[in-house]
Design a protein around this motif. Structure first.
Motif, PDB file in Angstrom:
ATOM      1  N   LYS B   5       0.853  -1.191   0.000  1.00 44.06           N
ATOM      2  CA  LYS B   5       0.000   0.000   0.000  1.00 44.06           C
ATOM      3  C   LYS B   5       0.888   1.240   0.000  1.00 44.06           C
ATOM      4  CE  LYS B   5      -3.540   2.342   2.763  1.00 44.06           C
ATOM      5  NZ  LYS B   5      -4.502   2.191   3.876  1.00 44.06           N
ATOM      6  N   THR B  72      -7.317   7.452   8.894  1.00 42.71           N
ATOM      7  CA  THR B  72      -7.804   6.072   8.732  1.00 42.71           C
ATOM      8  C   THR B  72      -7.408   5.504   7.375  1.00 42.71           C
ATOM      9  OG1 THR B  72      -9.910   6.994   8.028  1.00 42.71           O
ATOM     10  CG2 THR B  72      -9.775   6.226  10.293  1.00 42.71           C
ATOM     11  N   TYR B  73      -7.240   6.419   6.402  1.00 41.50           N
ATOM     12  CA  TYR B  73      -6.848   5.946   5.070  1.00 41.50           C
ATOM     13  C   TYR B  73      -5.375   5.542   5.017  1.00 41.50           C
ATOM     14  CZ  TYR B  73     -11.232   8.063   3.417  1.00 41.50           C
ATOM     15  OH  TYR B  73     -12.533   8.379   3.220  1.00 41.50           O
ATOM     16  N   ARG B  75      -3.733   3.825   7.380  1.00 42.51           N
ATOM     17  CA  ARG B  75      -3.412   2.595   8.124  1.00 42.51           C
ATOM     18  C   ARG B  75      -2.829   1.530   7.197  1.00 42.51           C
ATOM     19  NH1 ARG B  75      -7.186  -0.557  10.680  1.00 42.51           N
ATOM     20  NH2 ARG B  75      -8.686   0.048   9.095  1.00 42.51           N
ATOM     21  N   GLY B  76      -1.777   0.924   7.662  1.00 43.02           N
ATOM     22  CA  GLY B  76      -1.219  -0.216   6.943  1.00 43.02           C
ATOM     23  C   GLY B  76      -0.381   0.154   5.734  1.00 43.02           C
TER      24      GLY B  76
END
Lengths: 523, 169
Positions: B5, B72-73, B75-76
């Motif tokens: 990502k 929140t977008y 994350r990861g």
């Protein structure tokens, strides 16, 4: 010796021991001096001690209840995720079990509710239930819930990356990686927009004919893309899959760093979510045709039913008509869509319309062709020869009375039959034939006088002649119908001597005297 | 197959979407950026050693500071590209602020600063020295032009390679 040794110091006595025994004793003494409860010692003996401790009158498990509860509470307080993650694989099954029980009860209630409800569609479902043995509720659900799971995604929760996917054969997959990531983004967006709590996830989205169900686990989610209306069992399937996958691949999910290869093992669980509710045959049932055919069939059955009922009603009426004193039903036929009844009716008898009304029959449904008739029931006195046997069977007397009741009408001052007398002549011929046949069977002789009458108040030559002509005419008619009958009949003209109706009555009554009647004589 | 990502961050109008459009085949409409605040694109990148990596590129709506960023977008993420406009020095300062916040939140993730619009030489307002001063906070600094395709492929391949070397799931 023993007493002497006992009186000496212990050290002296120890020195007398074998060196090996002394060494053992020293080791033992040393161990005893240094003995204390070490963690290792407790660890070795604790399991056994717990088992023994749980057997007594005050079981250890009861003593530990409070401590265990406080320990769990402390664990939840410190790190709720640890306990929820540990319980996750089993808690879902427990909740599902409880929910299934509740759903089963709800279904049962729904079933009884539906049983009370009525509609043609439900009647059809009930018939199918009866025919196939399938529970009614199952059929209702099947008919109302149809769906197909077209894609199943396993999505890593933290990164939003697609780990694995499954689709039924023939279903074209979208660019699943992008759909999965965008789905996570949209779910986050909805959550943020509605200011939902972190633990509140968006679990379903409905758009047009598609529904999206998402089941979250601690490290991964399962998303089902469903065409149609999802069945509640789909959610269960997704829950089971997410639990199974976490049970088997939980540690790999936790440490996921981008390599999706190891998650191939999740494929069987994902494929189990590819459920579908079979739809009917392509194009669906020809519902309208079935409805139309059913309506036609129903109408036909109704018409037949009404027809049968009407026929029974008519037959009952005709029987009653024939049994009515003073009325003889000569003929019943259909003509131009209506029922035509030909009857002989004594003027003293009830009218056909009155009888119909009495029986609740619509008189307008009949066309009655009525002819005058002199009923022996209403006017008894069938002549019997003086030398006749004492006993004439009632059956023959009845036939004689009925024959005696027939009046065949003629035109005024003429030996020509009035129109419409054929039925009466046939009825007389039939009765005559039956009377002769049955009399012979009884061993009796019978002869019938065809008595010609004339209207008028005074007996005169003309009256006698016309009455004879009428009797001869009737004889000729019988000869045409049944030649052998003429051996048993005798034409007699009586003029005005034996009037059928009063000679000074109304024209309708006096017309009855322009006639022939029949008189049976037994010998 | 490795999947990673990657997030694109930066001020409004610096050319993030243009860079992605140059690099990938878009599927989703860019109206997602206005409505949802993010749009996801995908690109399979072949690294120098021949290994393929699937990059899921999250194009974030333009931010003037990190507080407006929907975390929140993020994350990861395994890496991010912070984009600035070489003709607008203020976007460089925003980029620095974003990089600083990102570094405190996501330690060890790969990052690059792309100073975009290098084709507009007559309006270029950023010196080499200024760029080098930013390097410690923003990682590798590259000049790009989405319009001419200068440095775009290299920027994505470079960060993809670094993300694979430094796994931060």
């Amino acid at each position: 010796m023993a007493d002497r040794r006992a009186g000496r110091p212990i050290d002296e006595r120890l020195r007398e021991l074998d060196p090996r025994e002394r060494q053992n004793l020293d080791a033992l003494a040393k161990r005893m001096r240094g003995a204390r409860l070490t963690p290792r010692l407790v660890g070795e003996t604790l399991p056994e001690a717990v088992l023994i401790g749980d057997e007594g009158s005050r079981p250890l498990s009861r003593s530990m209840t409070g401590i265990t509860e406080r320990a769990i509470a402390a664990s939840v307080e410190d790190n709720p995720e640890a306990l929820s993650t540990a319980l996750f694989p089993i808690i879902g099954a427990a909740i599902r079990k409880a929910l299934n029980k509740m759903l089963a009860e709800m279904m049962e209630s729904m079933n009884s509710g539906l049983e009370r409800a009525f509609s043609f569609k439900r009647l059809g479902w009930r018939f199918e239930s009866w025919k196939t043995g399938t529970p009614f509720v199952e059929i209702v659900l099947r008919e109302t819930l149809r769906y197909r799971v077209e894609h199943v995604f396993l999505i890593h929760s933290k990164t939003g990356l697609l780990l694995r996917e499954a689709s039924p054969p023939g279903v074209v997959s979208p660019d699943s990686d992008m759909v999965a990531s965008m789905l996570e983004a949209v779910r986050e967006y909805i959550k943020d927009s509605l200011a939902l709590a972190k633990t509140d996830a968006v679990q379903s989205i409905r758009t047009g004919s598609y529904a999206l169900l998402v089941e979250d686990g601690p490290y991964a989610s399962i998303a089902l893309f469903v065409r149609g209306s999802p069945d509640p069992s789909l959610r269960n399937a997704a829950q089971e899959a997410v639990e199974t996958i976490h049970l088997r691949l939980g540690s790999r999910l936790k440490s996921f760093s981008g390599d999706v290869g190891p998650f191939e093992e999740a494929d069987p669980a994902l494929r189990r979510c590819l459920l579908s509710q079979d739809t009917r045959a392509p194009g669906g049932k020809p519902v309208y045709a079935i409805v139309a055919l059913s309506a036609i069939l129903l109408a036909a059955m109704t018409a037949v039913g009404f027809g049968i009922a009407a026929a029974r009603s008519r037959e009952a009426f005709e029987r009653a008509l024939d049994e009515e004193p003073g009325i003889v039903l000569v003929d019943s036929r259909r003509s131009r869509g209506r029922r035509v009844l030909r009857v002989l009716r004594d003027p003293g008898a009830a009218t056909v319309a009155e009888l119909a009304e009495g029986m609740g029959v619509d008189a307008a449904a009949f066309v009655v062709e009525e002819e005058p008739y002199w009923s022996p029931e209403l006017r008894p006195g069938v002549p019997v020869a003086e030398d006749a046997p004492l006993v004439v069977p009632e059956e023959l007397l009845e036939l004689a009375r009925r024959l005696g009741g027939i009046v065949i009408l003629f035109e005024q001052d003429s030996g020509e039959l009035r129109t419409g007398q054929q039925a009466a002549i046939r009825a007389a011929g039939d009765l005559l034939s039956e009377l002769i046949g049955k009399s012979r069977a009884y061993g009796l002789d019978v002869s019938v006088d065809i008595v010609g009458h004339a209207a008028g108040e005074v007996q005169d030559e003309a009256g006698l002649r016309v009455s004879e002509e009428r009797a001869q005419k009737a004889l000729a008619m019988f000869a045409e119908l049944n030649a052998p009958l003429v051996d048993y009949v005798r034409p007699v003209g009586v003029g005005v001597a034996e009037p059928v109706a009063p000679t000074d009555g109304a024209e309708d009554e006096r017309a009855l005297n322009r006639s022939v009647t029949f008189k049976a004589i037994f010998r | 197959m490795i999947k990673k990502k990657l997030c694109l961050l930066g001020s409004l109008g610096v050319g993030k979407t243009s860079l992605i459009r140059k690099f990938v085949l878009n599927v989703y409409s860019e109206t997602y950026l206005c409505t949802v605040g993010v749009k996801v694109d995908k690109k399979i990148v072949r690294l120098r050693d021949g290994e393929d990596v699937i990059l899921m590129i999250w194009d974030m709506e333009g931010q003037d500071d990190f507080s407006s960023l929907a975390d929140t977008y993020l994350r990861g993420l395994s890496g991010y590209l912070c984009v600035a406009d070489g003709t607008r020095p203020e976007t460089l300062r925003t980029a620095l602020s974003i990089c600083s916040s990102m570094n405190s939140m996501f330690q060890g993730v790969s990052s690059s600063l792309l100073v975009n619009k290098c084709d507009l030489t007559d309006r270029w307002a950023v010196t080499e020295e200024e760029c080098h001063d930013l390097a410690p906070g923003c990682g590798r600094i590259l000049r790009t032009s989405a319009k001419l395709g200068i440095g775009v492929e290299e920027a994505f391949v470079d960060i993809a390679g670094r993300m694979v070397e430094r796994p931060h799931g």
